[in-house]
Design a protein around this motif. Structure first.
Motif: not given
Length: 309
Positions: A259-264
């Motif tokens: 699960i990635v953090n796409t920015g915020d």
């Protein structure tokens, strides 16, 4: 009170108040620590641990923050960050590494020393302490395969030496996790091998990792344990959950087990998405995915005041 007490014990301790923990996690999320301490030596670490034990101050140990989610409310009491205990040295065919040393750097040091056995760890982003705590592994290898001995502190500040048998390592588990020991140092038993052979194996594993894992985004690594008889990523993929998002957290399109953090993203986004994935996979396949990532801290809405305020 805590700050003054610790400064009286050791005026040289590096202590920060209300430190944002998002600076120290691979997801780039997490609330603040009441007191954030970076010991420069094992002796300083022992002083802090003993103080917290004797004065009933909550103590949390933080490694490299790579397989970790810290909730948005942060952590009360003391957070002990061991990144400065990062020494790496060779003794014949063994390598001794401090808890804060990055596992990738230890594997590179082994290559320089022409010592084989840590090739599997060349892409694991965690620290030595975290790797021992959870018996980290990849590509068919585990830390317990090469670990000869660990130096640890108990939560009361007692120093212990644990051999391989005493560590009772299992898949993503060890005595260190069971007893909540604090790793200070690990000793790895390796074998001599030609530099070119070790380097070729590491290059092969690095290519496999870079081609499959979403390294272009912040993440907490592999989120779920491998369920018996299945692969977590395959179950998530077959549930058509890749690309599913909550807030800024997204199930990776490159590897469904991440699960990635796409920015915020917030930690709350991560936790809600983890629960959503678990529910959908269970509904579809009857398999309950257990988290491999460690989740600690307080929810923002339940945030209590600083421990000694």
């Amino acid at each position: 009170m805590i700050l003054n007490d610790l400064k009286r014990i050791n005026a040289k301790l590096l202590i920060q108040e209300n430190e944002p923990l998002a600076h120290y996690t691979y997801t780039k999320t997490g609330g603040n620590a009441d007191y954030f301490i970076r010991p420069k030596t094992s002796e300083e670490a022992a002083q802090v641990v003993k103080y917290c034990h004797d004065n009933h101050v909550p103590l949390t140990v933080l490694g490299n923050g790579s397989n970790l989610i810290i909730k948005d409310g942060g952590i009360r009491g003391v957070v002990l960050h061991l990144d400065l205990l990062d020494h790496i040295k060779r003794e014949n065919t063994t390598i001794i590494a401090g808890s804060g040393a990055k596992l990738i750097q230890v594997s590179k040091a082994a290559l320089d020393f022409q010592l084989s056995g840590l090739e599997f760890a060349c892409g694991i982003p965690g620290s030595v302490g975290g790797a021992l705590y959870m018996n980290a592994g990849a590509y068919g290898g585990e830390i317990s395969d090469v670990l000869e001995e660990a130096t640890v502190l108990t939560m009361s500040g007692e120093l212990l030496q644990l051999n391989r048998k005493q560590l009772k390592a299992q898949y993503r588990h060890s005595t260190i996790a069971e007893k909540n020991y604090i790793v200070l140092e690990g000793k790895f038993a390796l074998t001599l091998k030609e530099h070119v052979i070790i380097e070729a194996k590491m290059a092969e594993l690095t290519e496999a990792r870079e081609s499959k894992q979403p390294l272009e985004y912040p993440s907490c690594g592999s989120v779920f344990k491998r369920p018996p008889g299945f692969f977590a990523g395959k179950l998530i993929q077959d549930s058509k959950l890749q690309g599913e998002s909550i807030g800024g957290a997204q199930v990776s399109m490159k590897h469904a087990g991440f699960i990635v953090n796409t920015g915020d993203a917030t930690a709350t986004d991560y936790l809600r998405l983890i629960q959503h994935v678990q529910q959908i996979v269970f509904d579809k396949f009857g398999v309950l995915l257990e988290t491999e990532v460690k989740i600690i801290g307080e929810d923002a809405k339940e945030r209590t005041k600083n421990f000694d305020k």
